[in-house]
Design a protein around this motif. Sequence first.
Motif, PDB file in Angstrom:
ATOM      1  N   TYR A  88       0.976  -1.147   0.116  1.00  0.00           N
ATOM      2  CA  TYR A  88      -0.009   0.095   0.015  1.00  0.00           C
ATOM      3  C   TYR A  88       0.777   1.184  -0.147  1.00  0.00           C
ATOM      4  O   TYR A  88       0.512   2.261  -0.594  1.00  0.00           O
ATOM      5  CB  TYR A  88      -0.935   0.139   1.093  1.00  0.00           C
ATOM      6  CG  TYR A  88      -2.103   0.933   1.191  1.00  0.00           C
ATOM      7  CD1 TYR A  88      -3.190   0.632   0.332  1.00  0.00           C
ATOM      8  CD2 TYR A  88      -1.826   2.381   1.695  1.00  0.00           C
ATOM      9  CE1 TYR A  88      -4.264   1.690   0.067  1.00  0.00           C
ATOM     10  CE2 TYR A  88      -3.220   3.026   1.409  1.00  0.00           C
ATOM     11  CZ  TYR A  88      -4.163   2.721   0.618  1.00  0.00           C
ATOM     12  OH  TYR A  88      -5.226   3.896   0.628  1.00  0.00           O
ATOM     13  N   PHE A  89       1.901   1.179   0.758  1.00  0.00           N
ATOM     14  CA  PHE A  89       2.938   2.373   0.729  1.00  0.00           C
ATOM     15  C   PHE A  89       3.583   2.467  -0.637  1.00  0.00           C
ATOM     16  O   PHE A  89       3.820   3.705  -1.114  1.00  0.00           O
ATOM     17  CB  PHE A  89       3.868   2.388   1.955  1.00  0.00           C
ATOM     18  CG  PHE A  89       3.248   2.468   3.246  1.00  0.00           C
ATOM     19  CD1 PHE A  89       2.439   3.435   3.404  1.00  0.00           C
ATOM     20  CD2 PHE A  89       3.506   1.691   4.044  1.00  0.00           C
ATOM     21  CE1 PHE A  89       2.146   3.633   4.786  1.00  0.00           C
ATOM     22  CE2 PHE A  89       3.078   1.892   5.586  1.00  0.00           C
ATOM     23  CZ  PHE A  89       2.236   2.992   5.809  1.00  0.00           C
ATOM     24  N   VAL A  90       4.033   1.304  -1.159  1.00  0.00           N
ATOM     25  CA  VAL A  90       4.800   1.510  -2.450  1.00  0.00           C
ATOM     26  C   VAL A  90       3.947   1.890  -3.458  1.00  0.00           C
ATOM     27  O   VAL A  90       4.317   2.478  -4.498  1.00  0.00           O
ATOM     28  CB  VAL A  90       5.314   0.014  -2.924  1.00  0.00           C
ATOM     29  CG1 VAL A  90       5.984   0.107  -4.247  1.00  0.00           C
ATOM     30  CG2 VAL A  90       6.232  -0.411  -1.871  1.00  0.00           C
ATOM     31  N   GLY A  91       2.414   1.933  -3.276  1.00  0.00           N
ATOM     32  CA  GLY A  91       1.562   2.331  -4.246  1.00  0.00           C
ATOM     33  C   GLY A  91       0.982   1.285  -5.181  1.00  0.00           C
ATOM     34  O   GLY A  91       0.853   1.746  -6.515  1.00  0.00           O
ATOM     35  N   VAL A  92       1.055  -0.004  -4.799  1.00  0.00           N
ATOM     36  CA  VAL A  92       0.595  -1.060  -5.733  1.00  0.00           C
ATOM     37  C   VAL A  92      -1.068  -0.600  -5.821  1.00  0.00           C
ATOM     38  O   VAL A  92      -1.687  -0.563  -5.068  1.00  0.00           O
ATOM     39  CB  VAL A  92       0.909  -2.384  -5.022  1.00  0.00           C
ATOM     40  CG1 VAL A  92       0.006  -3.371  -5.887  1.00  0.00           C
ATOM     41  CG2 VAL A  92       2.080  -2.966  -5.006  1.00  0.00           C
ATOM     42  N   PRO A  93      -1.428  -0.523  -7.183  1.00  0.00           N
ATOM     43  CA  PRO A  93      -3.068   0.021  -7.468  1.00  0.00           C
ATOM     44  C   PRO A  93      -3.814  -1.231  -7.006  1.00  0.00           C
ATOM     45  O   PRO A  93      -3.411  -2.483  -6.893  1.00  0.00           O
ATOM     46  CB  PRO A  93      -2.915  -0.041  -8.975  1.00  0.00           C
ATOM     47  CG  PRO A  93      -1.728  -0.608  -9.482  1.00  0.00           C
ATOM     48  CD  PRO A  93      -0.836  -0.900  -8.513  1.00  0.00           C
ATOM     49  N   LEU A  94      -4.942  -0.759  -6.502  1.00  0.00           N
ATOM     50  CA  LEU A  94      -6.186  -1.517  -6.222  1.00  0.00           C
ATOM     51  C   LEU A  94      -6.959  -1.699  -7.834  1.00  0.00           C
ATOM     52  O   LEU A  94      -6.669  -1.053  -8.749  1.00  0.00           O
ATOM     53  CB  LEU A  94      -6.992  -1.017  -5.085  1.00  0.00           C
ATOM     54  CG  LEU A  94      -6.577  -0.778  -3.733  1.00  0.00           C
ATOM     55  CD1 LEU A  94      -5.607  -0.067  -3.502  1.00  0.00           C
ATOM     56  CD2 LEU A  94      -8.080  -0.623  -2.874  1.00  0.00           C
TER      57      LEU A  94
END
Lengths: 212, 88
Positions: A88-94
């Motif tokens: 979530y911090f790395v920004g893996v998209p939902l």
Amino acid sequence: MRELVSAILILIGTVFMSLSGLGILRMPDLYTRMSATTKVATLGVGSVLLAVAVYFGELGVATRALATVAFVLLTAPVAAHMIGRASYFVGVPLWEQTAIDELRGHYDLRTHELESVCFPELELRLPGMQVGRFRIPEQSAVAGKTLAEIELRQRYSVTLLAVCRGSHLLSNPDGDVRLFPGDELILIGPPERLEEVSEAFRRSGDEQTPAG
Amino acid sequence: MSLPDLILLVALPLLSLTMMLAFVRLVRGPSLPDRVIALDLIGTLGMGMIALYAIARNQPALLDVAIVLALLSFLGTIAFARYLERRV
């Protein structure tokens, strides 16, 4: 009898473990894939280890097998939580069809702390003040206006701390910032004034806004 | 069908196929966490396969290997998660 029970357990375990492979390949995003690897695979391997305990029927083997089950049941959620948090911090998209992202805007991206934890502390230090979050509705009268036009401080005597838009956080926004439907505003002020603001936001654009 | 036959002819081939699916995810990604959970799943599947092989070959000592694999797979995932979070 023991062979039959362990054969059934082996079949259950194998089916679940195979499903986890299907899940990790076919699920649409990381967070749903994670449920395949953690829940389904853990259930499968637990069932197989149970079969080992039943099949050998010795105390030493059964103890080791059950201890392994306990270990896997304890560690799989911990590992999944850490990986999920890090992604979530790395920004893996939902997945684009995700309905609600309850963490959006709540995480402080520098300290990696949940922001909502800080609010009660802030309220404790400023008696009589409350921190509120408000989302701008679709048909809101304030949507499309700049902060200078809305005059939050002059009209309602509340202070705007930040605007959450998507995954961005605009802190200390100035008067030129334009509000859009879906933006989330973090405001501080007396509770009754915050009520007024929330009502004003909900009012649709056709109705008359009260003049200050 | 005896139990060793069931394991060697049905369970282990199915799990090998599953491992290949996990390997596809490991290669395709697209993000690093995707690869980490694929590795985690491969570790878990390996544990299951070793446990099954212990039954098929009637060797309970193989269970120790499964325990070590569980430990290593957990530590590996934790290390990856720490690394990912530090990097941001």
